[in-house]
Write an enzyme that holds these catalytic residues in place. Sequence first.
Site, PDB file in Angstrom:
ATOM      1  N   ARG A   1      48.753  39.530  30.145  1.00  0.00           N
ATOM      2  CA  ARG A   1      50.146  39.875  30.449  1.00  0.00           C
ATOM      3  C   ARG A   1      50.514  39.199  31.756  1.00  0.00           C
ATOM      4  O   ARG A   1      49.661  38.598  32.407  1.00  0.00           O
ATOM      5  CB  ARG A   1      50.390  41.399  30.469  1.00  0.00           C
ATOM      6  N   GLY A   2      51.790  39.335  32.133  1.00  0.00           N
ATOM      7  CA  GLY A   2      52.288  38.603  33.299  1.00  0.00           C
ATOM      8  C   GLY A   2      52.941  37.319  32.799  1.00  0.00           C
ATOM      9  O   GLY A   2      52.368  36.608  31.961  1.00  0.00           O
ATOM     10  N   ALA A   3      54.144  37.040  33.303  1.00  0.00           N
ATOM     11  CA  ALA A   3      54.969  35.970  32.723  1.00  0.00           C
ATOM     12  C   ALA A   3      54.262  34.609  32.633  1.00  0.00           C
ATOM     13  O   ALA A   3      54.176  34.026  31.544  1.00  0.00           O
ATOM     14  CB  ALA A   3      56.281  35.870  33.508  1.00  0.00           C
TER      15      ALA A   3
ATOM     16  N   ARG B   1      56.647  38.963  22.920  1.00  0.00           N
ATOM     17  CA  ARG B   1      57.285  39.718  24.008  1.00  0.00           C
ATOM     18  C   ARG B   1      58.595  39.005  24.369  1.00  0.00           C
ATOM     19  O   ARG B   1      58.603  37.784  24.535  1.00  0.00           O
ATOM     20  CB  ARG B   1      56.352  39.817  25.235  1.00  0.00           C
TER      21      ARG B   1
ATOM     22  N   GLN C   1      49.763  48.640  35.988  1.00  0.00           N
ATOM     23  CA  GLN C   1      49.298  47.319  36.434  1.00  0.00           C
ATOM     24  C   GLN C   1      48.948  47.319  37.924  1.00  0.00           C
ATOM     25  O   GLN C   1      48.094  46.546  38.367  1.00  0.00           O
ATOM     26  CB  GLN C   1      50.382  46.258  36.182  1.00  0.00           C
TER      27      GLN C   1
ATOM     28  N   ASP D   1      59.960  38.142  35.739  1.00  0.00           N
ATOM     29  CA  ASP D   1      59.777  37.735  34.342  1.00  0.00           C
ATOM     30  C   ASP D   1      60.873  36.783  33.880  1.00  0.00           C
ATOM     31  O   ASP D   1      60.673  35.966  32.988  1.00  0.00           O
ATOM     32  CB  ASP D   1      59.730  38.961  33.435  1.00  0.00           C
TER      33      ASP D   1
ATOM     34  N   ASN E   1      62.189  42.123  36.337  1.00  0.00           N
ATOM     35  CA  ASN E   1      60.763  42.304  36.640  1.00  0.00           C
ATOM     36  C   ASN E   1      60.365  43.696  36.145  1.00  0.00           C
ATOM     37  O   ASN E   1      61.193  44.447  35.618  1.00  0.00           O
ATOM     38  CB  ASN E   1      60.498  42.114  38.144  1.00  0.00           C
ATOM     39  N   LYS E   2      59.112  44.020  36.334  1.00  0.00           N
ATOM     40  CA  LYS E   2      58.560  45.286  35.835  1.00  0.00           C
ATOM     41  C   LYS E   2      59.440  46.483  36.181  1.00  0.00           C
ATOM     42  O   LYS E   2      59.966  46.580  37.294  1.00  0.00           O
ATOM     43  CB  LYS E   2      57.149  45.451  36.424  1.00  0.00           C
TER      44      LYS E   2
HETATM   45  O1  MRU Z   1      54.475  43.869  31.342  1.00  0.00           O
HETATM   46  P1  MRU Z   1      53.786  42.897  32.219  1.00  0.00           P
HETATM   47  O2  MRU Z   1      52.527  43.416  32.826  1.00  0.00           O
HETATM   48  O3  MRU Z   1      53.578  41.560  31.526  1.00  0.00           O
HETATM   49  O4  MRU Z   1      54.807  42.637  33.415  1.00  0.00           O
HETATM   50  C1  MRU Z   1      54.451  41.777  34.438  1.00  0.00           C
HETATM   51  C2  MRU Z   1      55.444  41.699  35.520  1.00  0.00           C
HETATM   52  O5  MRU Z   1      56.463  42.344  35.499  1.00  0.00           O
HETATM   53  C3  MRU Z   1      55.172  40.707  36.612  1.00  0.00           C
HETATM   54  O6  MRU Z   1      55.679  41.145  37.826  1.00  0.00           O
HETATM   55  C4  MRU Z   1      55.818  39.366  36.251  1.00  0.00           C
HETATM   56  O7  MRU Z   1      55.460  38.981  34.961  1.00  0.00           O
HETATM   57  C5  MRU Z   1      55.450  38.298  37.192  1.00  0.00           C
HETATM   58  S1  MRU Z   1      53.767  37.811  37.048  1.00  0.00           S
HETATM   59  C6  MRU Z   1      53.475  36.553  38.111  1.00  0.00           C
END
Ligand code: MRU
Length: 341
Positions: free
Chosen positions: A45-47, A85, A192, A233, A243-244
Amino acid sequence: MVETIQWTDAGVVMIDQTRLPREEKYVTCRTYEEVAEAIRSMVIRGAPAIGVAAAMGIALGVMQTPAETLDAKFGEICETLAGTRPTAVNLFWAIDRMKKVFASHRDLAIDRLRQRMIAEAQKIRLEDIAINMAIGRHGAVLVPDGKTVLTHCNAGALATAGYGTALGVIRAAVAAGKKIDVFADETRPFMQGSRLTVWELQQDGIAATLITDNMAGHFLRQGRIGCVVVGADRIAANGDVANKIGTYSVAVLAKENQIPFYVAAPISTLDFKLATGDQIPIEQRAASEVTHVSGVPIAPAGTAVENPAFDVTPNRYVTAIITENGVARAPFTESLRKLAG
Ligand code: MRU
């Protein structure tokens, strides 16, 4: 530093982020469908990391599809990965990049085409690490020495091919000799912050303190926090940031307390097709992520639940956006365009 994702002869190897910090287990995805499932279930996970995973998934799909059916199948491979996603634009950016390479090399002999697709996916991974280190260099100067940095979610090595965006800024500031410690919001419901950010910073020996999400306002008011740094994201053309979930609340509280709120993200997170953040699709995830913790119910059966995975922070709360090409400040519509080139 932890290896988030790698291309190997056996398949795409990823550290299983659903098991951290209990267990450091690596899984091997042997088909593009397995990569898609790993993205959907948040094994990865993470963009930026899901962008790399999708690129590698496409390379796997091209490897495993017979030459005769490849043209018909290629679209299906890309669609499957794109359907995992919806919010992080890096996923679609990486898929588009792989599509372009496929189209421009379609005339090659099948073996050479396959090698070219693998090479592109590996290039995206390596470029991401270099980009994050550049983000770190641009961001490190903004972090005040001797203060605490608050972060939300995990925008670290685990969320990227390596080094991280928000945590890359923190790593670079520490490497530059700044004395900082980190407050990590636990980041309900997927945790996370507690599971990944604290674990990752511990691996590097960077002081990290875990707080629950609802403590952030309290600490922002106390004056101990020098700045907030988060990832993103998707960033709309006007600088609104998805973002999250929970990021928006932190941003509002930071502004209320005159604390800088920085967003660290690669240029590939910018979506100039969207004028404002209102147009960013927000992923809704399963109710069980809210009603259960580690499989144990924490709410009565049948409880109604909302579980948006992301929120949008309007640009007026964002002090600056740190990219690999430099730092953008308001008015973002101009500064982001300029940085993107
Ligand atoms: O749902 P996730 O864990 O994929 O969400 C991740 C985030 O919101 C991060 O802050 C974002 O993707 C940036 S990662 C460098």
